[in-house]
Enzyme design. Structure first.
Site, PDB file in Angstrom:
ATOM      1  N   THR A   1       0.820  -1.213   0.000  1.00  0.00           N
ATOM      2  CA  THR A   1       0.000   0.000   0.000  1.00  0.00           C
ATOM      3  C   THR A   1       0.856   1.265   0.000  1.00  0.00           C
ATOM      4  O   THR A   1       0.567   2.234  -0.708  1.00  0.00           O
ATOM      5  CB  THR A   1      -0.953   0.003   1.220  1.00  0.00           C
TER       6      THR A   1
ATOM      7  N   GLU B   1      -6.444   9.169 -14.562  1.00  0.00           N
ATOM      8  CA  GLU B   1      -5.439   8.187 -14.940  1.00  0.00           C
ATOM      9  C   GLU B   1      -5.984   7.378 -16.099  1.00  0.00           C
ATOM     10  O   GLU B   1      -7.117   7.575 -16.560  1.00  0.00           O
ATOM     11  CB  GLU B   1      -5.074   7.288 -13.746  1.00  0.00           C
TER      12      GLU B   1
ATOM     13  N   HIS C   1       2.926  -2.685 -15.470  1.00  0.00           N
ATOM     14  CA  HIS C   1       2.759  -1.232 -15.520  1.00  0.00           C
ATOM     15  C   HIS C   1       3.598  -0.697 -16.679  1.00  0.00           C
ATOM     16  O   HIS C   1       4.768  -1.036 -16.818  1.00  0.00           O
ATOM     17  CB  HIS C   1       3.210  -0.584 -14.211  1.00  0.00           C
TER      18      HIS C   1
ATOM     19  N   ARG D   1      -4.087   0.273 -19.236  1.00  0.00           N
ATOM     20  CA  ARG D   1      -2.681  -0.093 -19.071  1.00  0.00           C
ATOM     21  C   ARG D   1      -2.209  -1.188 -20.027  1.00  0.00           C
ATOM     22  O   ARG D   1      -1.073  -1.165 -20.496  1.00  0.00           O
ATOM     23  CB  ARG D   1      -2.427  -0.522 -17.624  1.00  0.00           C
TER      24      ARG D   1
ATOM     25  N   HIS E   1       3.502  -5.549 -12.251  1.00  0.00           N
ATOM     26  CA  HIS E   1       2.969  -4.558 -11.314  1.00  0.00           C
ATOM     27  C   HIS E   1       1.862  -5.100 -10.419  1.00  0.00           C
ATOM     28  O   HIS E   1       1.915  -4.934  -9.210  1.00  0.00           O
ATOM     29  CB  HIS E   1       2.452  -3.365 -12.120  1.00  0.00           C
TER      30      HIS E   1
ATOM     31  N   ARG F   1      -6.772  -4.623 -14.601  1.00  0.00           N
ATOM     32  CA  ARG F   1      -7.259  -3.690 -13.581  1.00  0.00           C
ATOM     33  C   ARG F   1      -7.263  -2.252 -14.090  1.00  0.00           C
ATOM     34  O   ARG F   1      -6.286  -1.785 -14.671  1.00  0.00           O
ATOM     35  CB  ARG F   1      -6.377  -3.781 -12.330  1.00  0.00           C
TER      36      ARG F   1
END
Length: 558
Positions: free
Chosen positions: A56, A127, A248, A297, A358, A393
């Site tokens: 986190t 994003e 990523h 992504r 990632h 994701r």
């Protein structure tokens, strides 16, 4: 069913008892612990390093929720479903986006301080994959660190939460009915509890984070060795969608020999207007997607990889020179410092970037209450597969998922407790040790696993590349068995347990990725370059064979 496979380990030298044992100290784990305390249950938090060393704290971008004017949960749902490439569980996503805004407000109530605009409202950014500004951030690009700080402080203030730090979880304990009844673990260092021990509990919650260390280059910290997924598999639980590992697109490129955790250059940098360019200054994302650099992504990572192949280079560049020094210093101070540490000044120079492992979109299969397929065992956060992420994701949904589903797990445990359906469990620790012991690989196997996976199951995959990875992984398992047969087994210790966990999750990932013969989301098959909804718009569930403990991936509807 009782645990059928376990890590080779000494007998527990100590035993502790609690109501709920939570493994992991990120947003998911600490939120569970704080909320079960409200239900009057005792909680023990087990963490592999220090309390604030989980994944986190490394989250730079922020937490996504429909908090802005004109934004709605329905719009957030639509963006999530698009990013998930046809494999999201719509009900799970709807749960996430509708409960998310209030969950963020409760997080603020715990003490998390997000960046504010001139009017005192939460400052929101965009994003990749988002059509709205809905990313709340803190400290510019230190959102995860702020969330971790707030939750850690709240946990430390609660005397009803026991903390066990520097502890590697080993295996699940079950009662005679096959229900989770605690776990075994190894505490590193000396103190009140040290060495291998056991914690008996009414319920077990896995919040162990990801498995990025299965690859040579990753944004994940060194502790992210897939321990939760490995434990769940050995306990007989189902894991889902392991093939969908998100790379990523913009990780700071440190050279061809760089291994381990690599510095992340947050997607929020592109959200604020930075461009992806090649060495000639060409913006190669323009025209590839309606959102250009802010495409989901998987699309950006593939575009970067294709451009690298086309140009014969090992990286592309991120151009944020037009931001100016003040914006870099106020909005992205963490990234600015990281780049300068490695000899790059984003204010005046292009930032070399390349994709790196990632986030695991798949994990231990759960329902909407966080229950796994093993009674009494829960999972949340990156270790879990709730169905929210599908094949890829959406940016900044990870912290929100950990928060929302952690609250749902605590609510389920509260409900069971009030109904008298959360009794103390009886477990025979000695009997659990009679389960099949997994031969441990040598510590140096970790680096070999990472090399095999990066070459065979990284951004680009094919039947040939994954067959080589599978053969190499099988060879490492055979070596471990041979050493046991020769009475020269690897010593049971942290390094060999971690290597065993990495080997198991790597083998499971390859089994699933080899089975899925299409390209979808962040799973990119060179030999099957097209998405095939007719054959593959379904999930793959991986379990271990009872006899050999071999991962097998099979199709299943969610």
């Amino acid at each position: 069913m009782p645990v059928s496979h376990r890590l080779t380990a000494p007998a527990p030298g100590w035993t502790s008892t609690t109501d709920v044992v939570v493994v992991g100290s990120g947003v998911a784990g600490l939120t569970v612990a704080l909320n079960v305390r409200k239900a009057g249950l005792r909680a023990t938090v087990v963490t592999k390093a220090m309390l604030d060393d989980g994944s986190t704290r490394w989250a730079q971008g922020g937490i996504a929720a429909a908090l802005g004017e004109g934004d709605t949960p329905e719009q957030h749902l639509d963006d999530t479903l698009v990013a998930g490439a046809g494999l999201c569980d719509t009900e799970a996503v709807r749960t996430l986006v509708t409960e998310g805004p209030d969950a963020v407000r409760r997080l603020i109530g715990v003490g998390a301080a997000f960046d504010l605009d001139a009017e005192g409202g939460i400052l929101l950014t965009r994003e990749g994959g988002h059509h709205r500004r809905r990313i709340a951030h803190a400290g510019g690009d230190a959102t995860g660190a702020e969330i971790s700080r707030a939750l850690v402080a709240a946990v430390r203030d609660d005397p009803g939460i026991e903390l066990i730090q520097h502890a590697l979880v080993l295996d699940l304990l079950t009662d005679s009915e096959g229900r989770a009844a605690g776990l075994t673990l190894h505490v590193m260092g000396e103190g009140r509890l040290d060495g291998v021990g056991a914690i008996k509990a009414r319920a077990v919650v896995l919040a162990t984070g990801g498995m990025g260390q299965v690859f040579s280059a990753t944004t994940n910290p060194a502790v992210s060795t897939g321990d939760g997924v490995a434990l769940a598999l050995r306990a007989g639980a189902e894991v889902t969608d392991l093939e969908f590992v998100q790379f990523h697109p913009t990780v700071l490129w440190l050279g061809p020999e760089a291994e381990g955790q690599q510095p992340l250059v947050s997607e929020a940098v592109r959200g604020e207007g930075a461009y992806l360019v090649d060495a000639d200054g060409n913006r190669f994302m323009v025209g590839q997607h309606e959102l250009n650099e802010l495409a989901p992504r998987d699309i950006v990572a593939k575009a970067i990889t294709r451009q690298m192949q086309l140009k014969g280079t090992e990286h592309m560049y991120l151009d944020g020179r037009h931001f100016g020094a003040e914006m870099w210093e106020t909005r992205f101070p963490t990234i600015l410092a990281s780049c300068r540490t490695h000899g790059i000044d984003p204010v005046t120079e292009l930032i070399p970037v390349a994709p790196a492992a990632h986030y695991a979109s798949g994990g231990v299969r759960t329902d909407l209450r966080g229950r796994t397929t093993v009674p009494g065992l829960y999972a949340c956060g990156e270790v879990a597969c709730t169905g929210v992420h599908g094949a890829n994701r959406l940016a900044s949904n990870s912290l929100l998922e950990g928060l929302v589903f952690a609250e749902r797990i605590a609510a389920d445990l509260d409900e069971l407790h009030r109904a008298g359906e959360l009794p103390e469990r009886t477990v025979d620790v000695a009997a659990a040790r009679a389960a099949h012991a997994v031969p441990l690989p040598a510590p140096e196997a970790r680096a070999e696993i990472q090399r095999l996976m990066s070459r065979g199951a990284g951004v680009l995959r094919s039947a040939e590349s994954m067959a080589k990875a599978a053969t190499g992984l099988a060879g490492l398992a055979e070596q471990a068995r041979a050493h046991v047969a020769e009475d020269k087994p690897a010593d049971p210790r942290v390094e060999t347990w971690e290597a065993a966990n990495l080997h198991l999750v790597a083998s499971a990932l390859v089994a699933a990725a080899a089975r899925r013969e299409e390209t979808r989301g962040c799973h990119w098959r060179e030999d099957f370059p097209e998405r095939d909804d007719a054959a593959w718009q379904r999930h793959l569930v991986t379990t271990l064979t009872p006899d050999t403990g071999t991962p097998v991936a099979a199709s299943a509807d969610r």
